[in-house]
Design an enzyme around this catalytic site. Structure first.
Site, short mmCIF file in Angstrom:
data_model
loop_
_atom_site.label_atom_id
_atom_site.label_comp_id
_atom_site.label_asym_id
_atom_site.label_seq_id
_atom_site.Cartn_x
_atom_site.Cartn_y
_atom_site.Cartn_z
CD GLU A 255 -5.11 2.40 4.07
OE1 GLU A 255 -5.28 1.65 4.94
OE2 GLU A 255 -4.04 1.89 3.20
CG HIS B 215 -0.54 0.80 2.59
ND1 HIS B 215 -1.30 0.98 3.79
CD2 HIS B 215 0.99 0.36 3.05
CE1 HIS B 215 -0.23 0.98 4.22
NE2 HIS B 215 0.66 0.82 4.47
CG ASP C 82 -3.30 8.13 5.41
OD1 ASP C 82 -3.45 8.73 4.61
OD2 ASP C 82 -2.77 6.93 5.63
#
Length: 298
Positions: A270, A138, A227
């Site tokens: 995510e 990732h 994030d």
């Protein structure tokens, strides 16, 4: 009526924290279909791409964790996104960790001569198998899409590179590895760090991004890693980094992108319900999708 096709890839094998595979379910629980329906779109939820999970986490000779499974998932997603665009529908991909962008971009870029990419992320995801500190794919998805790194990943869907470095804009970066910094400099990739956002404001950053793409791209893919937001607003992510984009700044970005009409595909990744507070992060993701697709306060 514009059509949106939702596809999920519930995969957490691109990193080492369990739970992000439940992201698509959490986003659906936060009523993404209902939200987009209410905006007047023809929404089709085509479900999830299911891939097997290895009996034990695999670290191959290439140093890349779970390379086989991530490659399989990326191939399947590429085929699906390619087909969605072939039917003149807008692909909205739900992750899953950010390695799924390898598949999304492989499927999307075939339909454009110069696809632009907005990478809304605290991280650059520009590591390769030579620079990765963790082996987690990732953290390599943008590099792979630029044609850099492991051959299996780079050549997914039969061509490489998927995108050009001069067609990439990273927004919200505040945690970059040394190898990523060097690559950004070498490839002259445009980055709006949190310093830039703080100093200039999100409106100026998005205005410049839109102008940047209007000059040279025929489509733009938006890749939103949750994030990118500050952990206060999005606590349910695998790799939170303090000092992120605020809830309101994120909405402004989505609203301005919506008004510009440049975004032709998107993914939100995510979301980790295990680390979340009452599904807050998935709810924020759905609210951002609402703004991206034209929802207004008044």
């Amino acid at each position: 009526m514009e059509k949106i096709t939702i596809i999920g890839l519930p995969m957490d094998l691109g990193q080492n924290r369990r739970g992000v595979d439940m992201g698509p379910s959490a986003i659906r629980y936060a009523e993404v279909v209902e939200r987009l329906d209410s905006l007047g779109f023809d929404v089709e939820d085509s479900g999830d791409i299911m891939i097997g999970r290895p009996a034990q986490l695999d670290t191959s000779e290439t140093k890349l964790n779970n390379l086989k499974e991530v490659t399989i998932g990326s191939r399947l997603l590429a085929e699906k996104v390619d087909a969605i665009l072939g039917k003149n529908s807008f692909p909205l991909v739900l992750g899953g960790d950010h390695s799924i962008a390898i598949g999304t971009l492989a499927g999307a870029s075939k339909h454009y001569e110069n696809l632009g990419v907005i990478w809304f992320d605290a991280h650059g995801d520009l590591n390769t198998d030579e620079t990765t500190p963790s082996g987690n794919i990732h953290g390599m998805s943008l590099a792979v899409s630029l044609g850099l790194g492991n051959d299996e990943l780079v050549n997914i869907h039969g061509y490489s590179p998927k995108i050009k470095p001069e067609n990439v804009v990273i927004i919200g970066a505040r945690s970059l590895d040394e190898g990523e910094r060097k690559l950004i400099t070498a490839k002259e990739i445009k980055v709006f760090s949190m310093h830039e956002i703080d100093r200039r404001g999100m409106a100026a950053v998005i205005e410049e991004t839109i102008a940047f793409f209007n000059e040279k791209t025929d489509g733009v893919h938006l890749s939103v890693d949750m994030d990118a937001l500050d952990p206060i607003d999005a606590p349910g992510v695998g790799t939170p980094v303090l000092g992120g984009i605020t809830y309101r700044e994120s909405h402004l970005a989505m609203e301005m992108l919506s008004e510009s009409g440049i975004v032709t595909s998107a993914e939100f990744v995510e979301v980790n319900p295990i680390l979340d507070d009452k599904n807050k992060t998935a709810t924020v993701a759905v609210a951002l999708m609402g703004s991206l697709f034209g929802e207004k306060l008044v």
